[in-house]
Design an enzyme around this catalytic site. Structure first.
Site, PDB file in Angstrom:
ATOM      1  CG  ASP A   1       9.036  69.068  36.501  1.00 14.63           C
ATOM      2  OD1 ASP A   1       9.634  68.556  37.469  1.00 14.63           O
ATOM      3  OD2 ASP A   1       9.625  69.555  35.521  1.00 14.63           O
TER       4      ASP A   1
ATOM      5  CG  ASP B   1      -4.257  78.885  40.883  1.00 12.74           C
ATOM      6  OD1 ASP B   1      -4.861  77.815  40.700  1.00 12.74           O
ATOM      7  OD2 ASP B   1      -4.687  79.972  40.461  1.00 12.74           O
TER       8      ASP B   1
ATOM      9  CE1 TYR C   1       6.841  69.941  31.642  1.00 18.25           C
ATOM     10  CE2 TYR C   1       8.954  68.825  31.778  1.00 18.25           C
ATOM     11  CZ  TYR C   1       8.019  69.695  32.314  1.00 18.25           C
ATOM     12  OH  TYR C   1       8.278  70.312  33.509  1.00 18.25           O
TER      13      TYR C   1
ATOM     14  CE  LYS D   1      -5.058  78.900  36.378  1.00 20.57           C
ATOM     15  NZ  LYS D   1      -5.171  79.552  37.694  1.00 20.57           N
TER      16      LYS D   1
END
Ligand code: NAD
Length: 331
Positions: free
Chosen positions: A227, A203, A124, A170
């Protein structure tokens, strides 16, 4: 006591839902001097700036704001005003609770999860670059921001009697950036022996949340996963119409719903104000108006059970106005 609160009604459905919240907050007996400012496209059209200078003066003075959603152009145009505000006032922690209000709003009856999302960095930061044949973006994870958000999450857990914080990442693929986030989480969890600290790859986290959301308590994540996963969490409890949020810094806080400006719903009297209203109850707790906050939360639950007056996204036959009237009646 009269509270001074900065108000951004935003655009799209923003003005409709903020007006509804103001009505309900005042009906609950809270006295507020609202200091209202335009931001985003509306401010740009009138004053040639997206965030006028006097906004900073007011926020630094009054420390608390209630904010409706603000549209961000997709693919082109200006950067998100929402992101700008979070950076400008170092609102490093985005608190997004997802809690079942009444059974039947979704397939799940017992969800109570709080996402703590890092709010100032990750993808971001808006560092994107085009090259011949493609484009790339920079993902920034710093030790300082990561320590801040992980400390915030564990301290929040202690204060709110939560038992478990799960780190979402991740780091199997992004070994340096998410790897750093996870490493700091694992280091810092040792300082909080009364709280379980564990982690999930993002995931798998999504799949776990859909399969058994009742097993999760609090999550902490870098900006982008926070988010996305918090929208998924909103879906577990009935949708974006009931998903509140708070952007917290050291001493400044801006309260806003998870959802955006929903341009297709504008002016139809069906935009659900509850997400912003629940954000407003977080604000009331923050400024010490706990009694009014719990009165409003109880009134929301009663109103949601009245399908004649509830909005269509809550399975009702009513409008935003009829639901607001019902909430006020139940205060
Ligand atoms: P959105 O959240 O506005 O809408 C997504 C879906 O949820 C739509 O189907 C919408 O109708 C529904 N929805 C949203 N709010 C609702 C409500 N209060 N009651 C009932 N249904 C509701 O997301 P989007 O369409 O992707 O984004 C629209 C604009 O909002 C974009 O410009 C985006 O950048 C902006 N946005 C702003 C914020 C913010 O101000 N914090 C947050 C997210 C998106």
């Amino acid at each position: 006591m009269i509270h001074d609160i900065v108000l951004f009604k935003g655009d799209g459905i923003g003005p409709e839902i903020t007006d509804a919240c103001i009505k309900i907050i005042e009906a609950a007996g809270v006295k507020v001097n609202w200091h209202e400012f335009l931001i985003g496209q509306l401010a740009y059209d009138k004053m040639g700036v997206l965030i006028p200078d006097d906004v900073a003066v007011a926020i630094n003075k009054y420390k608390v704001a209630l904010k409706g959603p603000v549209t961000t152009p997709i693919g082109e145009g200006f950067r998100s005003v929402n992101v700008e505000l979070r950076l400008k006032f170092d609102l490093y922690a985005n608190v997004r609770p997802a809690k079942t209000l009444i059974p039947g709003l979704s397939r799940y009856d017992d969800v109570d999860i709080i996402m703590i999302r890092e709010n100032t960095e990750d993808l971001y930061i808006g560092l994107e670059e085009e090259f011949d044949g493609g484009a790339k973006a920079t993902k920034l994870i710093t030790e300082k921001a990561t320590r801040n958000i992980i400390k915030f999450a564990f301290e929040y857990a202690l204060k709110n009697n939560r038992k478990r914080v799960t780190c979402v990442h991740k780091s199997n693929i992004l070994k340096k950036t998410d790897g750093l986030f996870l490493k700091i989480f694992n280091e810092m969890k040792e300082n909080y022996p009364s709280i379980i600290g564990d982690d999930r790859i993002v995931d798998n986290m999504c799949m776990q949340l859909v399969k058994k959301p009742e097993e999760y308590d609090m999550l902490v994540a870098p900006n982008l996963y926070g988010d996305i996963v918090s929208d998924l969490m909103a879906g577990l409890v009935g949708g974006l119409g009931v998903a509140p949020g708070a952007n917290m810094g050291k001493d400044i806080a801006i309260f806003e719903a998870v959802h955006g400006s929903a341009p297709k719903m504008v002016g139809q009297d069906r935009a659900n104000p509850i997400a912003l209203l629940l954000s407003a109850t977080m604000m009331l707790d923050h400024i010490g108006e706990n009694e009014a906050s719990s009165k409003i939360k109880k009134a929301i639950v009663i109103a949601l059970n009245n399908k004649e007056t509830a909005t269509p996204d809550m399975g009702g036959k009513g409008t935003a106005s009829s639901m607001v009237a019902e909430i006020i009646k139940n205060l």
